[in-house]
Design a protein around this motif. Structure first.
Motif, PDB file in Angstrom:
ATOM      1  N   MET A   1       8.181  25.237  45.299  1.00  0.00           N
ATOM      2  CA  MET A   1       7.726  25.461  43.927  1.00  0.00           C
ATOM      3  C   MET A   1       6.204  25.522  43.794  1.00  0.00           C
ATOM      4  N   THR A   2       5.471  25.093  44.771  1.00  0.00           N
ATOM      5  CA  THR A   2       4.021  24.943  44.653  1.00  0.00           C
ATOM      6  C   THR A   2       3.301  26.254  44.373  1.00  0.00           C
ATOM      7  N   GLU A   3       3.705  27.330  45.006  1.00  0.00           N
ATOM      8  CA  GLU A   3       2.981  28.600  44.842  1.00  0.00           C
ATOM      9  C   GLU A   3       2.983  29.064  43.382  1.00  0.00           C
ATOM     10  N   ASN A   4       4.091  28.903  42.695  1.00  0.00           N
ATOM     11  CA  ASN A   4       4.195  29.386  41.315  1.00  0.00           C
ATOM     12  C   ASN A   4       3.709  28.370  40.277  1.00  0.00           C
ATOM     13  N   MET A   5       3.712  27.093  40.608  1.00  0.00           N
ATOM     14  CA  MET A   5       3.439  26.059  39.625  1.00  0.00           C
ATOM     15  C   MET A   5       2.098  25.346  39.843  1.00  0.00           C
ATOM     16  N   ILE A   6       1.264  25.827  40.743  1.00  0.00           N
ATOM     17  CA  ILE A   6       0.064  25.097  41.137  1.00  0.00           C
ATOM     18  C   ILE A   6      -0.936  24.919  39.976  1.00  0.00           C
TER      19      ILE A   6
END
Length: 121
Positions: free
Chosen positions: A61-66
């Motif tokens: 999820m990190t790439e979209n929610m950073i």
């Protein structure tokens, strides 16, 4: 440079988790040792299995929610918790003392020999 590649991290996590599961299955099937958890190898593999399983979806999820501030706080808490758990389990693995299988039998043999020797005198 401020981007996080979730696909690479996800593939890496899946690959290492599958290798850990494969290693544990091989150890459980082929081990003569009844207490597999008494070896440091077991604790090291379990450590990586728990750490990567716990942070797998977080890394996905990190790439979209950073850029989301709430996600950054959750990321920090979850990642830090699993890092602490990983470090504790690796410390346990490193502090374990390996005993060769023949050493236990040798101890019992020596004790029996001394006991029988003392009884003869």
């Amino acid at each position: 440079m401020n981007a996080f590649d979730s696909i690479t991290s996800g593939v890496e996590c899946i690959f290492i988790i599958l290798l850990c599961i494969y290693y544990l299955v091989v150890q459980l099937k082929g081990s003569n040792n009844l207490f597999v958890y008494s070896t440091s190898n077991f604790w090291i593999v379990i450590t990586f299995l728990i750490y990567l399983s716990g942070t797998f979806f977080l890394y996905i999820m990190t790439e979209n929610m950073i850029k989301d501030r709430a996600f950054q706080i959750q990321y920090l808490i979850i990642n830090s918790s699993f890092n602490i758990l990983k470090n504790v389990l690796l410390s346990i693995a490193m502090l374990m003392k390996e005993t060769p299988p023949n050493e236990q039998a040798q101890k019992n043999k020596n004790w029996d020999d001394r006991l029988s020797y003392n009884l003869k005198n």
